[in-house]
Design an enzyme around this catalytic site. Structure first.
Site, PDB file in Angstrom:
ATOM      1  N   ASP A  42      -7.979   2.387   6.248  1.00  0.00           N
ATOM      2  CA  ASP A  42      -6.893   2.881   5.467  1.00  0.00           C
ATOM      3  C   ASP A  42      -7.317   3.730   4.227  1.00  0.00           C
ATOM      4  O   ASP A  42      -6.805   4.906   4.131  1.00  0.00           O
ATOM      5  CB  ASP A  42      -6.407   1.254   4.811  1.00  0.00           C
ATOM      6  N   ASP A  68       1.411  -9.794  -1.979  1.00  0.00           N
ATOM      7  CA  ASP A  68       1.848  -9.777  -0.817  1.00  0.00           C
ATOM      8  C   ASP A  68       2.289 -11.081  -0.097  1.00  0.00           C
ATOM      9  O   ASP A  68       2.576 -11.124   1.174  1.00  0.00           O
ATOM     10  CB  ASP A  68       1.258  -8.658   0.163  1.00  0.00           C
ATOM     11  N   LYS A  99       0.589   4.203   6.309  1.00  0.00           N
ATOM     12  CA  LYS A  99       1.317   4.071   5.165  1.00  0.00           C
ATOM     13  C   LYS A  99       2.452   5.210   5.012  1.00  0.00           C
ATOM     14  O   LYS A  99       1.803   6.499   4.530  1.00  0.00           O
ATOM     15  CB  LYS A  99       0.370   3.798   3.957  1.00  0.00           C
ATOM     16  N   SER A 126       2.202  -0.024   8.310  1.00  0.00           N
ATOM     17  CA  SER A 126       1.893  -0.896   6.911  1.00  0.00           C
ATOM     18  C   SER A 126       2.813  -0.897   5.947  1.00  0.00           C
ATOM     19  O   SER A 126       3.512   0.411   5.504  1.00  0.00           O
ATOM     20  CB  SER A 126       0.509  -0.552   6.566  1.00  0.00           C
ATOM     21  N   CYS A 167       1.671  -2.500  -1.334  1.00  0.00           N
ATOM     22  CA  CYS A 167       1.901  -3.943  -2.374  1.00  0.00           C
ATOM     23  C   CYS A 167       3.160  -4.000  -3.038  1.00  0.00           C
ATOM     24  O   CYS A 167       3.840  -4.948  -3.221  1.00  0.00           O
ATOM     25  CB  CYS A 167       0.538  -4.235  -3.157  1.00  0.00           C
TER      26      CYS A 167
END
Ligand code: PGA
Ligand code: ZN
Length: 427
Positions: A315, A207, A340, A367, A370
């Site tokens: 998360d 990232d 997400k 969010s 990746c």
């Protein structure tokens, strides 16, 4: 109305196939593509992958693409793109499974996002405004960016167990200034890492954060603290951690050396980890910790939340799943949601889980994953939902910057009306 839907397989930022869709209406063509992450759990919506090991190592998405081009397209053609919840419900009904595994969340979400963009165009309003209207007339708000400046864990494969160290320019007066402050600090950090550990440690992770081959949390945080100081933003930039501790939890104990040659030799108990977090929070300007424990450890995370030292983000703990969020609210396990979108699956359900979190007075962090594409949807989403924070990686690499650059454009468009979350990042 929706006149045509055409999907294709493209590649994400890791070189792994993902889904892109073009949704046609009388107003034009609206394109969306979906991200994908490392962490995946049994409570999140299911990505459909072909599994043919001979093609893209099993990661192809041709079945999901075909589901859009055949089934979803047939169900949605003729629908009004402003009717987001009806469009999303039609796909959920077609899928029939709880976790969207029949059509694939990668198919459903791509179409849901494209329809959202088409809906905004139909109403002739900006995308963030359309989202704000759908989520109960929220005041569009520019989020505080959480820039990943150091990558570790599975995002880097380095000896640093912690997955991300982020910087939050909470003290900026507007988003444009936050982007400048974060980026300047990122560049100062490169110089600090080079001086103290060598230029070879400035390669970047998935990232965009630097991935130095160091193992101590404190050593990494010292580098970041030094960079913030050199930039002159000591009071204005705060630090957030994504420990992603599930990745190095082995039988209830934590192996901070899990990616080094010392793996398996030294373990920390959950109590040791709590002490470590306490220490870190007293020595560094840390305002938020994500996933400090294994995703099934509902007990110890409560201790961190009860310390009152910082925001505790779920998360992997929550997987953006409404039932897990409900449990976490009831048990006071954490006090912020990492959102997400591809764990949820449709724009309508994303709005719902954010409402659920906000009603509990939680913080919300919109969010990236990746594996990203250049789709900047989450930038508009974070503004429309007034989520307060966006986590989209380093101020480096195109697929990350596309989100931050879109936020610049939104702020410019809002002009005098622009509101930057700043100190109110948790509200
Ligand atoms: P992922 O990581 O996209 O690899 O799941 C993001 C995060 O842990 O926040
Ligand atoms: Zn995380």
């Amino acid at each position: 109305v929706i006149t045509k839907i055409k999907a294709r397989q493209i590649l994400d930022s890791r070189g792994i196939p993902t889904v892109e869709v073009d949704l046609h209406t009388n107003k034009g063509v609206f394109r969306a593509s979906v991200p994908s992450g490392n962490s995946s759990g049994m409570y999140e919506a299911v990505e459909l992958r072909d599994g043919d090991k001979g093609v893209y190592l099993g990661n192809g998405v041709s079945k999901a693409v075909k589901n859009i081009n055949d089934k979803i397209s047939e169900a949605l053609i003729g629908m009004d793109p402003t009717l987001q919840s009806q469009i999303d419900q039609a796909m959920i009904d077609l899928d029939k499974t709880e976790k969207k595994g029949e059509l694939g969340v990668n198919a459903i979400l791509a179409v849901s996002i494209a329809a959202c963009k088409a809906g905004a165009a139909e109403k002739e309003v900006p995308l963030y405004k359309h989202i704000a209207d759908m989520s109960g007339k929220t005041t569009p708000t520019l989020p505080v960016p959480a820039f990943t400046v150091i990558s570790g864990g599975k995002h880097a494969g380095s000896t640093l167990a912690i997955q991300e160290i982020m910087i939050l320019p909470i003290g900026a007066s507007k988003f444009e200034e936050a982007l400048r402050m974060g980026t300047e600090t990122y560049h100062h950090l490169k110089a600090v890492i080079t001086e103290k550990t060598g230029a070879h440690n400035c390669n970047v992770g998935e990232d965009g954060g630097y991935a130095p081959n160091i193992s101590s949390f404190k050593e990494a945080l010292d580098l970041v603290k030094e960079a913030i100081g050199r930039s002159g933003y000591n009071e204005k930039i705060k630090i957030a951690l994504d420990v992603s501790a599930t990745n190095f939890c082995i039988g209830k104990r934590y192996d901070l050396d899990f990616q080094s040659q010392k793996a398996g030799q030294n373990f920390k108990t959950a109590e040791d980890m709590i002490e470590l977090y306490k220490e870190l929070c007293s020595e560094y300007p840390i305002v938020s910790i994500e996933d400090p424990f294994d995703k099934e450890d509902w007990e110890h995370i409560k201790h961190v939340s009860s310390l009152g030292i910082c925001q505790v983000v779920g998360d992997d703990l929550l997987m953006s799943n409404a039932k897990r969020i409900e449990r976490a609210i009831t048990e006071s396990a954490c006090n912020a949601l990492l959102l997400k979108v591809n764990q949820v699956g449709t724009v309508t359900e994303v709005i719902e889980v954010v409402k659920q979190a906000k009603e509990a007075h939680w913080g919300v962090v919109t969010s990236h994953r990746c594996g990203e594409t250049v789709d900047s949807f989450i930038a508009d989403l974070s503004v429309g939902l007034a989520s307060g924070v966006i986590k989209a990686g380093a101020p480096c690499r195109g697929e990350r910057l596309e989100k931050y650059n879109q936020l610049l454009r939104i702020e410019e468009e809002l002009g005098d009306q622009a509101v930057y979350a700043g100190d109110d990042w948790r509200q």
